[in-house]
Scaffold this motif. Sequence first.
Motif, short mmCIF file in Angstrom:
data_model
loop_
_atom_site.label_atom_id
_atom_site.label_comp_id
_atom_site.label_asym_id
_atom_site.label_seq_id
_atom_site.Cartn_x
_atom_site.Cartn_y
_atom_site.Cartn_z
N VAL A 194 -2.40 -0.16 -5.59
CA VAL A 194 -2.41 -0.94 -4.45
C VAL A 194 -1.09 -1.00 -3.73
O VAL A 194 -1.00 -0.79 -2.45
CB VAL A 194 -2.62 -2.61 -4.87
CG1 VAL A 194 -2.15 -3.34 -3.62
CG2 VAL A 194 -3.94 -2.50 -5.36
N ARG A 195 -0.07 -0.76 -4.39
CA ARG A 195 1.05 -0.74 -3.88
C ARG A 195 1.42 0.74 -3.25
O ARG A 195 2.09 0.70 -2.07
CB ARG A 195 2.55 -0.97 -4.83
CG ARG A 195 2.73 -2.33 -5.38
CD ARG A 195 4.21 -2.53 -6.24
NE ARG A 195 4.37 -1.59 -7.24
CZ ARG A 195 4.08 -1.75 -8.35
NH1 ARG A 195 3.48 -2.98 -8.55
NH2 ARG A 195 4.10 -1.08 -9.58
N ASN A 196 0.91 1.67 -3.81
CA ASN A 196 1.10 3.08 -3.08
C ASN A 196 0.30 3.16 -2.07
O ASN A 196 0.38 3.80 -1.14
CB ASN A 196 0.34 3.98 -4.35
CG ASN A 196 1.43 4.37 -5.51
OD1 ASN A 196 2.64 3.95 -5.38
ND2 ASN A 196 0.99 4.77 -6.60
N GLU A 197 -0.98 2.52 -2.12
CA GLU A 197 -1.92 2.60 -0.97
C GLU A 197 -1.09 1.86 0.19
O GLU A 197 -1.42 2.21 1.54
CB GLU A 197 -3.28 1.68 -1.42
CG GLU A 197 -4.13 1.53 -0.02
CD GLU A 197 -5.54 1.17 -0.57
OE1 GLU A 197 -6.24 0.99 0.51
OE2 GLU A 197 -5.67 0.63 -1.65
N PHE A 198 -0.56 0.57 -0.25
CA PHE A 198 0.29 -0.03 0.98
C PHE A 198 1.38 0.72 1.65
O PHE A 198 1.49 1.12 2.85
CB PHE A 198 1.03 -1.25 0.48
CG PHE A 198 1.65 -2.06 1.47
CD1 PHE A 198 1.29 -2.80 2.45
CD2 PHE A 198 3.03 -1.93 1.36
CE1 PHE A 198 1.83 -3.56 3.33
CE2 PHE A 198 3.98 -2.85 2.20
CZ PHE A 198 3.28 -3.62 3.30
N LYS A 199 2.20 1.48 0.78
CA LYS A 199 3.29 2.25 1.23
C LYS A 199 2.47 3.54 1.87
O LYS A 199 3.10 3.92 2.95
CB LYS A 199 3.76 2.85 0.04
CG LYS A 199 4.71 1.82 -0.82
CD LYS A 199 5.52 2.62 -1.95
CE LYS A 199 6.56 1.72 -2.94
NZ LYS A 199 7.07 2.31 -3.81
N MET A 200 1.28 4.19 1.49
CA MET A 200 0.78 5.10 2.20
C MET A 200 0.38 4.45 3.56
O MET A 200 0.54 5.26 4.64
CB MET A 200 -0.46 5.51 1.52
CG MET A 200 -1.21 6.63 2.40
SD MET A 200 -0.12 8.17 2.43
CE MET A 200 -0.16 8.62 0.73
N GLU A 201 -0.35 3.46 3.66
CA GLU A 201 -0.40 2.82 5.03
C GLU A 201 0.74 2.76 6.01
O GLU A 201 0.78 2.95 7.25
CB GLU A 201 -1.13 1.60 4.95
CG GLU A 201 -2.58 1.53 4.36
CD GLU A 201 -3.21 0.22 4.20
OE1 GLU A 201 -2.55 -0.78 4.50
OE2 GLU A 201 -4.48 0.01 3.70
N GLN A 202 1.88 2.29 5.38
CA GLN A 202 3.06 2.08 6.17
C GLN A 202 3.58 3.34 6.70
O GLN A 202 3.99 3.80 7.87
CB GLN A 202 4.15 1.42 5.22
CG GLN A 202 4.05 -0.04 4.76
CD GLN A 202 3.95 -0.81 6.11
OE1 GLN A 202 2.80 -1.29 6.68
NE2 GLN A 202 5.00 -0.98 6.92
N ALA A 203 3.33 4.53 5.73
CA ALA A 203 3.88 5.77 6.03
C ALA A 203 3.12 6.35 7.20
O ALA A 203 3.51 6.98 8.27
CB ALA A 203 3.90 6.79 4.94
#
Length: 268
Positions: A38-47
């Motif tokens: 979930v955290r990686n997905e959030f970071k990916m969305e931010q990127a």
Amino acid sequence: MAFISVMLMVLCLVVLSETTEPLCSPFNYEEKLLEKMVRNEFKMEQALKRIDDFEVLLLRTNRKIQGAIGTLKEIEARLDSKLSMSSIGATYIRWGRSSCPHSNNSLVYHGFAAGTHYSSSGGAADYQCLPVEPELETVVTRADYISNIYQSEYLTHGATGLSSLANHEVPCAVCFTNVSSTIMIPARKTCYIGWKLEYRGFLMTERDNHANNKQYVCVDKEPEAAPGSNAAYTNSVWLGFVFPTCGTLKCPPYNSASALACVVCSKL
């Protein structure tokens, strides 16, 4: 896999027996993994959002650059246009006409041919293109020793061509062209390779048995009479055909029965 799960449960039971707070569960690993995903997905969305913002900024910047390039090209075109009409170029005189031969030429001024009287042993040897709107100097109104200048006329009497212009005054035009140099070539009807034709015509000068010598000039092949001209005989300055003399010149290729042609050529 079943064995690993049993071992994890045993380990958790041991730990639970030693503390009142639950430290792990059968699904702890999966929960941690899910949380990390979930955290990686959030970071990916931010990127991805940052990339989208960067693409928008890049598009705007590109439009500004293209606009600046367009402006620079426009400025360059204007400068080229101004330079082409400035001092970069060459001038030539078109004898026998009062206009310039090409649309990319600009007329400096037009006037009429003039020179020293044919019977004078002194004076100037060249023809002058006098403007039709002179600005006279009134400071000097007389002098003891002077040189007179006379308007020139066509000396085409009895010629197989242009005889109707005999005694008529000769017009001229000073033309400016955005090239590096111009040249008048006698005995040619075409320019050499690499040169552009400005106009062609007949080589003409003063009659050779007159006392006053004149330079050779190229009179347009379709000459006209100067504005306001008439066929009145003034007997002053002449422009007549030039014929080669065989014996001194090689005939052929020259021919004493053919008046010499000429061209005015320009080069970038």
